[in-house]
Scaffold this active site. Sequence first.
Site, PDB file in Angstrom:
ATOM      1  N   HIS A  97       0.864  -1.182   0.000  1.00 16.07           N
ATOM      2  CA  HIS A  97       0.000   0.000   0.000  1.00 16.07           C
ATOM      3  C   HIS A  97       0.896   1.225   0.000  1.00 16.07           C
ATOM      4  O   HIS A  97       1.797   1.346   0.830  1.00 16.07           O
ATOM      5  CB  HIS A  97      -0.902  -0.002   1.238  1.00 16.07           C
ATOM      6  N   TYR A 151       1.622  -4.513 -20.228  1.00 18.20           N
ATOM      7  CA  TYR A 151       2.079  -4.881 -18.881  1.00 18.20           C
ATOM      8  C   TYR A 151       1.074  -4.508 -17.801  1.00 18.20           C
ATOM      9  O   TYR A 151       0.952  -5.197 -16.792  1.00 18.20           O
ATOM     10  CB  TYR A 151       3.483  -4.340 -18.589  1.00 18.20           C
ATOM     11  N   HIS A 182       1.182   5.723  -0.925  1.00 20.57           N
ATOM     12  CA  HIS A 182       0.510   6.991  -1.204  1.00 20.57           C
ATOM     13  C   HIS A 182       1.171   7.576  -2.452  1.00 20.57           C
ATOM     14  O   HIS A 182       1.661   8.705  -2.433  1.00 20.57           O
ATOM     15  CB  HIS A 182       0.620   7.944  -0.018  1.00 20.57           C
TER      16      HIS A 182
HETATM   17 ZN   LIG Z   1      -2.407   4.871   3.532  1.00 22.18          ZN
END
Ligand SMILES: [Zn+2]
Length: 242
Positions: free
Chosen positions: A94, A121, A96
């Site tokens: 995860h 891709y 940002h």
């Molecule tokens: Zn986050």
Amino acid sequence: MSHESELRESICRFGQSLFERGLTAGSSGNISVRLSDGGWLTTPTNASLGFLDPAILSRIDPDGRLVSGHAPTKELPLHMALYATRRDAGAIVHLHSTHSVAVSMLPDIDPADVLPPMTAYYVMKIGRTALVPYYRPGDPAVADAIRGLAGRYTSVLLANHGPVVAGKDLEAAIYATEELEETAKLRLLLNGLNPRILTRAQVRDLVTHFGLDDSIGTASSDPADHPHAPHIHDSDGHDHDG
Ligand SMILES: [Zn+2]
């Protein structure tokens, strides 16, 4: 070196690489890996991916309890929600990452298929990305929203926040997240320029040739009819003409 110590080293090395290339800033972003005993290794809370220490990674048991290391990332529920619905997921990343976050804020994206098939891709490593609406950080509803996707996606984009991407192992999850970010960058570079995206036939050829998930490339409109039209919908489902 045991398999777990190798994984600890790999998490730190990939984390540093992501951080140094500006793919997630400050103490944002987190990584988790599923272990053979049913538990997990995850990055700690308030830790920069650029400066991880293998010894302080959070070791989680199969019941979700911290066994050793620092307290886990507060975003662990996002990871657990995706693991719960993707039994094949061996690792989750995860970030940002700027371009993915930017795309999540565009008014005309399709929540069921956020990015058009611009490169082979992206189709091969991601296929499709779902958009989950904005939630306040720490709101348990975001994990519920990921569970609500019922494992149909390995790639989920949290609106105004960032991507959560699963892979069969750590390397696959990292590379898929990078592919998503590069595709988001292309999407923004080409915004309004009427790019030639892959046609439906080209996407079907990839699905067949590489044995990809059959749901890829079954979007409601058929770009093969309009090979120069971007596969980008507004909220009414109509194609934009540039
Ligand atoms: Zn986050």
